[in-house]
Design an enzyme around this catalytic site. Structure first.
Site, short mmCIF file in Angstrom:
data_model
loop_
_atom_site.label_atom_id
_atom_site.label_comp_id
_atom_site.label_asym_id
_atom_site.label_seq_id
_atom_site.Cartn_x
_atom_site.Cartn_y
_atom_site.Cartn_z
N CYS A 1 0.84 -1.22 0.00
CA CYS A 1 0.00 0.00 0.00
C CYS A 1 0.87 1.26 0.00
O CYS A 1 0.59 2.21 -0.73
CB CYS A 1 -0.93 0.01 1.21
N THR A 2 1.90 1.25 0.81
CA THR A 2 2.79 2.41 0.88
C THR A 2 3.46 2.64 -0.47
O THR A 2 3.51 3.77 -0.97
CB THR A 2 3.84 2.22 1.99
#
Length: 147
Positions: free
Chosen positions: A52-53
């Site tokens: 996600c990052t």
């Protein structure tokens, strides 16, 4: 019975469902209030996870390209506002992160699941969906669909 597990993203050309959610600062953000801009909606499972990052950092790292397409980005997941504020500050995101408790908006956009289904939409200036894809999108492909 398991349709939620195998749902497809909303179709391109459909009107994007209206929503209002709070961002990392507690400010209400509605899709209707963004009319006239290209809006990238990034549904992602959780803050501070590797994938996600990395996905959100791609938008941050190519912010000039995003802006050149008269676009804005909004990350959406069930995390709370405080957690989103920390995540945003930790990575210097120039865009908002919206809290979707209960995944009500995730359900409208077929991104709801046991964990959020990683899904990216581009809502054009007209309010219609111009791009929809599960998984990690190619940034240039998303922005190529802008109006």
């Amino acid at each position: 019975m398991l349709s939620w597990l195998f749902s497809e993203p909303l179709p391109v050309g459909q009107d994007a469902p209206e929503f209002t959610l709070r961002d990392q600062d507690g400010v209400s953000v509605s899709l209707a209030g963004l009319c006239g801009k290209n809006v990238v909606l990034v549904f992602y499972p959780a803050d501070e996870t590797t994938v996600c990052t990395k996905q959100l950092c791609e938008f941050r790292d190519n912010w000039a390209l995003v802006e050149s397409k008269d676009a804005m980005v909004l990350g959406i997941n069930p995390g709370n506002e405080a957690k989103h504020a920390r995540f945003r500050a930790n990575h210097g995101f120039p865009f908002g992160l919206l809290a979707d408790p209960g995944q009500r908006v995730g359900a409208l956009y077929h991104a709801k699941g046991l964990i959020v289904k990683r899904t990216v939409y581009l809502v054009g200036k007209s309010g219609k969906i111009r791009y929809a894809r599960r998984g990690k999108p190619v940034l240039e492909e998303v922005l190529a669909a802008s109006e």
